[in-house]
Design a protein around this motif. Structure first.
Motif, PDB file in Angstrom:
ATOM      1  N   ASP A 178       0.839  -1.269  -0.097  1.00  0.00           N
ATOM      2  CA  ASP A 178      -0.225  -0.153  -0.139  1.00  0.00           C
ATOM      3  C   ASP A 178       0.917   1.288   0.122  1.00  0.00           C
ATOM      4  O   ASP A 178       0.524   2.263  -0.704  1.00  0.00           O
ATOM      5  CB  ASP A 178      -1.003   0.196   1.316  1.00  0.00           C
ATOM      6  N   VAL A 179       1.693   1.287   1.041  1.00  0.00           N
ATOM      7  CA  VAL A 179       2.839   2.436   1.088  1.00  0.00           C
ATOM      8  C   VAL A 179       3.550   2.373  -0.532  1.00  0.00           C
ATOM      9  O   VAL A 179       3.637   3.804  -1.026  1.00  0.00           O
ATOM     10  CB  VAL A 179       3.750   2.401   2.023  1.00  0.00           C
ATOM     11  N   ALA A 180       3.822   1.300  -0.953  1.00  0.00           N
ATOM     12  CA  ALA A 180       4.842   1.537  -2.312  1.00  0.00           C
ATOM     13  C   ALA A 180       3.782   2.053  -3.404  1.00  0.00           C
ATOM     14  O   ALA A 180       4.226   2.920  -4.282  1.00  0.00           O
ATOM     15  CB  ALA A 180       5.279   0.251  -2.707  1.00  0.00           C
ATOM     16  N   LYS A 181       2.652   1.583  -3.436  1.00  0.00           N
ATOM     17  CA  LYS A 181       1.525   2.378  -4.493  1.00  0.00           C
ATOM     18  C   LYS A 181       1.460   3.603  -4.143  1.00  0.00           C
ATOM     19  O   LYS A 181       1.380   4.608  -5.183  1.00  0.00           O
ATOM     20  CB  LYS A 181       0.420   1.328  -4.424  1.00  0.00           C
ATOM     21  N   ARG A 182       1.195   4.116  -3.006  1.00  0.00           N
ATOM     22  CA  ARG A 182       1.023   5.522  -2.697  1.00  0.00           C
ATOM     23  C   ARG A 182       2.053   6.425  -3.010  1.00  0.00           C
ATOM     24  O   ARG A 182       1.899   7.345  -3.473  1.00  0.00           O
ATOM     25  CB  ARG A 182       0.594   5.826  -1.108  1.00  0.00           C
ATOM     26  N   LEU A 183       3.209   6.156  -2.815  1.00  0.00           N
ATOM     27  CA  LEU A 183       4.628   6.783  -2.930  1.00  0.00           C
ATOM     28  C   LEU A 183       4.843   6.611  -4.428  1.00  0.00           C
ATOM     29  O   LEU A 183       6.133   7.150  -4.766  1.00  0.00           O
ATOM     30  CB  LEU A 183       5.572   6.460  -2.056  1.00  0.00           C
ATOM     31  N   GLY A 184       4.217   5.724  -5.335  1.00  0.00           N
ATOM     32  CA  GLY A 184       4.687   5.475  -6.581  1.00  0.00           C
ATOM     33  C   GLY A 184       5.988   5.020  -6.986  1.00  0.00           C
ATOM     34  O   GLY A 184       6.736   5.241  -7.923  1.00  0.00           O
ATOM     35  N   LEU A 185       6.547   4.164  -6.153  1.00  0.00           N
ATOM     36  CA  LEU A 185       7.605   3.152  -6.525  1.00  0.00           C
ATOM     37  C   LEU A 185       7.496   2.699  -7.776  1.00  0.00           C
ATOM     38  O   LEU A 185       6.736   2.119  -8.386  1.00  0.00           O
ATOM     39  CB  LEU A 185       7.906   2.302  -5.356  1.00  0.00           C
TER      40      LEU A 185
END
Length: 299
Positions: A99-106
């Protein structure tokens, strides 16, 4: 700043993460941000002294994950079932990072995954430390994170610990208690994994979206035993256990490991040719056991 893209490595002081950090540092294409829960522990301090940026984060704490993933190009993510023996917790941790990776656009995540055995076998087999990772793989994909899943085989290093040869009843020879019968078992040194990860990170268009089963060697238990015997100078034999006999042993998680071996006997996809393309220097078992025979001198 060097201007290089940042790769965040979770589990940086563990076997897989440590191998990835070392390989990234040797390669030099990316800047490394190493994640550990305790930056003050000796292994983390050593990393910091070698020039690696070491940061603290907890896979259970979303607020701690945001800053370590901020402005990163990609990440290597490994969850540790053996730390808590909870499939649900492992899934929760994996989904949180997704979820965090998606939100931060990795742009690219390498996830240390495994098959969802329960799903693949229609519930006939359940292997908790595989199944949780399989569910996390599916979740990364379902929310659209650019992800490559790497599925490691049995580490050669497991022969130093979990699958270490045990003295036979004759008091002279040793048994290798791995219930694979005549089906070859894939293996690899975990230390050779890091350069695999680096190769994948350097070729995102080729590997994003793929599940990559790794293997550096594919030997029967009898062949592992023969090569060990030759290197160590002790007689090591296949104990010739069935999974049914194995699950009755007084070992931690014997039932789950027996199911794991039942699944491995179904020959899940592990690709030696691709593994050597990703890391041409990965060791065959013969080389590894010759280099590590001193670790068995007390047999």
């Amino acid at each position: 700043m060097s201007g290089k893209e940042v790769i965040v490595v979770f589990g940086a002081t563990g076997a897989q993460g440590g191998s990835v950090v070392k390989a990234l540092m040797e390669d030099g294409t990316f800047t490394v941000r190493a994640v550990t829960r305790d930056p003050k522990k000796e292994s983390a301090v050593k990393l910091s002294q070698s020039g690696v940026e070491v940061v603290a984060a907890d896979l259970d704490d979303e607020k701690s994950l945001e800053p370590v993933l901020s402005k990163a190009y990609g990440a290597f993510v490994v969850t540790n079932y053996l730390e808590h023996f909870s499939k649900d917790k492992e899934i929760k941790q994996g989904k949180l990072i997704a979820d965090v990776a998606k939100r931060l656009g990795l742009k690219h995540v390498i996830f240390s995954g495994l098959e969802n055995v329960k799903k693949l076998t229609d519930g006939k087999l359940e292997v908790l430390h595989f199944d949780g990772k399989g569910e996390v793989e599916e979740y990364f994909r379902s929310i659209g994170v650019p992800m490559t899943s790497v599925r490691l085989p049995c580490y050669y290093e497991n022969l130093l610990t979990l699958f270490r040869p045990q003295k036979a009843k004759d008091g002279e020879t040793y048994n290798l208690a791995i219930p694979m019968g005549d089906v070859p078992m894939d293996g690899m040194s975990v230390k050779d994994f890091g350069h695999v990860a680096v190769s994948i990170l350097k070729s995102p268009s080729e590997y994003t979206g793929k599940d990559i089963g790794l293997s550096a060697d594919k030997l029967t238990v009898e062949q592992y035993a023969e090569k060990m015997s030759s290197a160590i100078g002790k007689t090591i034999k296949d104990a010739k256990l069935s999974p049914e006999e194995y699950e009755k042993l007084s070992l931690p998680a014997a039932q789950e490991l027996a199911n794991m071996f039942r699944f491995l006997k179904l020959k899940p996809d592990r690709d030696i040719q691709l593994t050597y393309k990703l890391n041409p220097k990965a060791k065959k078992f013969q080389q590894w056991i010759e280099e590590n025979k001193a670790a068995f001198k007390d047999l």
